[in-house]
Enzyme design. Structure first.
Site, PDB file in Angstrom:
ATOM      1  N   GLU A  63       0.829  -1.212   0.000  1.00  0.00           N
ATOM      2  CA  GLU A  63       0.000   0.000   0.000  1.00  0.00           C
ATOM      3  C   GLU A  63       0.863   1.261   0.000  1.00  0.00           C
ATOM      4  OE1 GLU A  63      -0.074  -2.628   1.909  1.00  0.00           O
ATOM      5  OE2 GLU A  63      -2.005  -2.941   2.891  1.00  0.00           O
ATOM      6  N   CYS A  86      -2.420  -3.705   7.077  1.00  0.00           N
ATOM      7  CA  CYS A  86      -1.975  -3.934   8.448  1.00  0.00           C
ATOM      8  C   CYS A  86      -2.234  -2.714   9.324  1.00  0.00           C
ATOM      9  CB  CYS A  86      -0.509  -4.332   8.487  1.00  0.00           C
ATOM     10  SG  CYS A  86       0.631  -3.020   8.047  1.00  0.00           S
ATOM     11  N   CYS A  95      -0.014   0.300   7.453  1.00  0.00           N
ATOM     12  CA  CYS A  95      -0.541   0.708   6.150  1.00  0.00           C
ATOM     13  C   CYS A  95      -1.866   1.439   6.312  1.00  0.00           C
ATOM     14  CB  CYS A  95      -0.723  -0.504   5.245  1.00  0.00           C
ATOM     15  SG  CYS A  95       0.847  -1.204   4.740  1.00  0.00           S
ATOM     16  N   TRP A 181      18.598 -38.921 -17.214  1.00  0.00           N
ATOM     17  CA  TRP A 181      17.619 -37.875 -17.011  1.00  0.00           C
ATOM     18  C   TRP A 181      16.274 -38.434 -17.365  1.00  0.00           C
ATOM     19  CZ3 TRP A 181      19.760 -33.732 -14.828  1.00  0.00           C
ATOM     20  CH2 TRP A 181      21.099 -33.483 -15.044  1.00  0.00           C
ATOM     21  N   GLU A 301      12.136 -32.691  -2.347  1.00  0.00           N
ATOM     22  CA  GLU A 301      12.550 -33.189  -3.665  1.00  0.00           C
ATOM     23  C   GLU A 301      12.903 -34.667  -3.685  1.00  0.00           C
ATOM     24  OE1 GLU A 301      15.104 -31.141  -6.206  1.00  0.00           O
ATOM     25  OE2 GLU A 301      14.222 -29.175  -5.853  1.00  0.00           O
ATOM     26  N   ALA A 304      12.457 -41.271  -2.358  1.00  0.00           N
ATOM     27  CA  ALA A 304      11.172 -41.915  -2.140  1.00  0.00           C
ATOM     28  C   ALA A 304      10.837 -42.032  -0.652  1.00  0.00           C
ATOM     29  CB  ALA A 304      11.182 -43.294  -2.793  1.00  0.00           C
TER      30      ALA A 304
END
Ligand code: AOF
Ligand code: ZN
Length: 366
Positions: A63, A86, A95, A181, A301, A304
């Protein structure tokens, strides 16, 4: 814009504010992504006269940026903000005060700020100052954009996305361990973008030992997330690529001790000790520690084992599986848990499918 309903205009400008808010992606945590558009309804046609967004943690809020960018008076105008303004003094002045003293006549918000320092207080403060407040425009979109901020503030843990590159038959590697890959270069570039949009990238020690990833953001612009490794027995090699630079964290069991910890600390690695359950560090423990570090978004990432433990402990919020059009046979499956009956399968909702090069990105929420 004659003939366009007010509701349509609200959505139009809120969408504009949302796209501004997105520019804070990867840059503002622990804060939310916020965008603001100031619209002059006094002109013959409604006109956006200024824009602002929260661009970095500790920096100005959306803002105040929009008010400043206007370069002139915004008296009597309407401010569209993706989040309730806020009313607390943090890194910056409230803000609400900035909007009031700028003479803004109406504030249109997307969602209530879940931060207990604000949480409805911003709206109340604006209304007490005679400003008209319209709340909840494109609420779902605004909440979606700040799902990690909301999660951390309300549940004390960040939003978790599990990411993997899999074959059509659900493998992340061959039996001999080969995993490069599976997907093509476009998918890999997209995966780097995903890293840049998260605050933490988390992997298991098996992945570090086998693939020696750097976990940095290479193929795209953006800052690098915190690199975190789950290494219960502190097996990590001090030469591991993941330990090369950046902010690094290792989660280990509370029983870990000795020279390795001091060596890692000397290298600037933050070693976090945690209790174990059934020989594993519970995902919830790690997420609590990561939330305390001010992170809103975690990308798990692999491998497993780690992905499985996040899913089976209910700590995975979203899945992002790059799926390659190939079959890899009896390899290494992306998940290892056993499901006793079909109704107990981990169901993915709001499925999104995107073509990425020759591969497909399947995304959805748990
Ligand atoms: C807004 N506009 O652009 C942002 C808001 O640490 P601070 O001082 O920056 O305050 C962070 C808190 O302020 C955060 O938890 C959230 O409640 C609010 N963020 N609010 O009106 C903004 N970034
Ligand atoms: Zn603010």
């Amino acid at each position: 814009m004659t003939g366009v309903s007010e509701a349509r205009l609200h959505e139009y400008y809120m969408r504009m504010a949302l796209s501004l808010a997105r520019r804070g992606t990867g840059l503002v945590s622990p804060n939310p992504r916020v965008g603001c558009v100031i619209v002059d309804y006094g002109a013959p046609e409604a006109k956006a006269v200024s824009r602002g967004f929260h661009g970095r943690y500790g920096g100005p809020h959306a803002e105040t940026e929009a008010i400043r960018n206007a370069g002139g008076s915004v008296r009597g105008m309407t401010a569209y903000v993706t989040l309730e303004p806020c009313c607390h003094t943090g890194h910056t002045l409230p803000c609400c005060d900035a909007l009031i003293s700028a003479g803004i006549a109406r504030v249109v918000t997307g969602m209530t700020d879940p931060d207990p320092r604000v949480s409805g207080g911003g709206t109340a403060k604006l209304e007490a100052a005679g400003i008209e407040v319209v709340s909840g425009i494109l609420r779902k979109e605004c909440e979606r954009l700040n799902r990690g901020f909301i999660k951390r503030v309300t549940e004390g843990r960040p939003w978790v996305t599990i990411k993997a590159a899999v074959s059509m038959d659900g493998n992340i590697a061959l039996q001999n361990g080969e995993s490069k890959w599976i997907t093509g270069p476009e998918a890999r570039r997209r995966a780097h973008l995903m890293r840049a949009a998260n605050d933490v990238v988390l992997v298991g020690i098996g992945t570090v030992t086998k693939d020696n990833p750097e976990l940095s953001v290479r193929d795209s612009e953006g800052r690098s997330p915190i690199k975190a490794v789950v290494d219960k027995d502190l097996e990590i090699s001090l030469d591991a690529g993941v330990l090369r630079g950046g902010e690094r964290v290792i989660f280990t069991s509370s029983g870990s001790r000795g020279k390795k910890i001091s060596e890692l600390s000397k290298m600037g690695v933050k070693v976090i000790k945690s209790r174990t359950r059934d020989g594993h560090i519970p995902p919830g423990e790690m997420l609590g520690a990561l939330a305390a570090m001010g992170t809103n978004y975690v990308l798990v990432e692999g491998g497993a084992g780690l992905i499985s433990s996040f899913v089976s402990s209910g700590c995975a919020d979203e899945a992002a599986f790059f799926t390659a059009p190939k079959l890899m046979g009896n390899g290494v499956r992306v998940t290892k848990f056993q499901i006793p009956s079909m109704d107990l399968a981990a169901k993915v909702k709001n499925l999104r499918v995107k073509a990425v090069g020759a591969d497909f990105l399947l995304e959805g929420d748990f």
